[in-house]
Design a protein around this motif. Sequence first.
Motif, PDB file in Angstrom:
ATOM      1  N   TYR A   1      45.718  46.478  47.769  1.00  0.00           N
ATOM      2  CA  TYR A   1      45.534  47.497  46.739  1.00  0.00           C
ATOM      3  C   TYR A   1      44.375  47.120  45.816  1.00  0.00           C
ATOM      4  O   TYR A   1      44.159  45.942  45.534  1.00  0.00           O
ATOM      5  CB  TYR A   1      46.799  47.638  45.880  1.00  0.00           C
ATOM      6  N   ASP A   2      43.674  48.131  45.343  1.00  0.00           N
ATOM      7  CA  ASP A   2      42.627  47.969  44.343  1.00  0.00           C
ATOM      8  C   ASP A   2      43.237  48.284  42.985  1.00  0.00           C
ATOM      9  O   ASP A   2      43.795  49.366  42.789  1.00  0.00           O
ATOM     10  CB  ASP A   2      41.479  48.941  44.656  1.00  0.00           C
ATOM     11  N   LEU A   3      43.119  47.338  42.046  1.00  0.00           N
ATOM     12  CA  LEU A   3      43.611  47.558  40.687  1.00  0.00           C
ATOM     13  C   LEU A   3      42.458  47.559  39.690  1.00  0.00           C
ATOM     14  O   LEU A   3      42.630  47.240  38.531  1.00  0.00           O
ATOM     15  CB  LEU A   3      44.653  46.496  40.329  1.00  0.00           C
ATOM     16  N   ARG A   4      41.285  47.920  40.147  1.00  0.00           N
ATOM     17  CA  ARG A   4      40.050  48.056  39.374  1.00  0.00           C
ATOM     18  C   ARG A   4      39.463  46.715  38.950  1.00  0.00           C
ATOM     19  O   ARG A   4      38.328  46.445  39.251  1.00  0.00           O
ATOM     20  CB  ARG A   4      40.218  48.989  38.193  1.00  0.00           C
ATOM     21  N   ALA A   5      40.195  45.889  38.232  1.00  0.00           N
ATOM     22  CA  ALA A   5      39.677  44.601  37.773  1.00  0.00           C
ATOM     23  C   ALA A   5      39.909  43.497  38.806  1.00  0.00           C
ATOM     24  O   ALA A   5      39.324  42.417  38.701  1.00  0.00           O
ATOM     25  CB  ALA A   5      40.319  44.206  36.447  1.00  0.00           C
ATOM     26  N   PHE A   6      40.760  43.756  39.786  1.00  0.00           N
ATOM     27  CA  PHE A   6      41.091  42.783  40.819  1.00  0.00           C
ATOM     28  C   PHE A   6      41.807  43.502  41.962  1.00  0.00           C
ATOM     29  O   PHE A   6      42.098  44.688  41.874  1.00  0.00           O
ATOM     30  CB  PHE A   6      41.953  41.639  40.262  1.00  0.00           C
ATOM     31  N   PHE A   7      42.054  42.778  43.020  1.00  0.00           N
ATOM     32  CA  PHE A   7      42.814  43.291  44.160  1.00  0.00           C
ATOM     33  C   PHE A   7      44.199  42.662  44.143  1.00  0.00           C
ATOM     34  O   PHE A   7      44.413  41.614  43.530  1.00  0.00           O
ATOM     35  CB  PHE A   7      42.124  42.924  45.483  1.00  0.00           C
ATOM     36  N   ALA A   8      45.141  43.305  44.831  1.00  0.00           N
ATOM     37  CA  ALA A   8      46.488  42.749  44.964  1.00  0.00           C
ATOM     38  C   ALA A   8      46.958  42.919  46.399  1.00  0.00           C
ATOM     39  O   ALA A   8      46.656  43.923  47.044  1.00  0.00           O
ATOM     40  CB  ALA A   8      47.458  43.433  44.011  1.00  0.00           C
ATOM     41  N   GLU A   9      47.684  41.917  46.859  1.00  0.00           N
ATOM     42  CA  GLU A   9      48.347  41.974  48.159  1.00  0.00           C
ATOM     43  C   GLU A   9      49.850  42.048  47.932  1.00  0.00           C
ATOM     44  O   GLU A   9      50.379  41.328  47.076  1.00  0.00           O
ATOM     45  CB  GLU A   9      48.082  40.710  48.977  1.00  0.00           C
TER      46      GLU A   9
END
Length: 83
Positions: free
Chosen positions: A39-47
Amino acid sequence: MLNLFLFSHYSLNKRADLVWRHGRFLALRQERDCSVALYDLRAFFAEVWYAQEGNEILLVRGFRDPGMLAPYLEGIDLEGLLE
């Protein structure tokens, strides 16, 4: 905007909730017995690591290191990021 440092210190359930509410799905891959969603959370990515057997979320982690995107490169639709 979410902050990676704070995100990393939240509980597993809180991180998962933030990803569902604020994340933009980018790609899915398989890793052993898990489905791993990016996922893209704008300031970083998350798995989000999801165990199909047991039907549970095992791990939610945020990152900025572009090297961690390597497993997803073939499955990411960059057109969607430009909209």
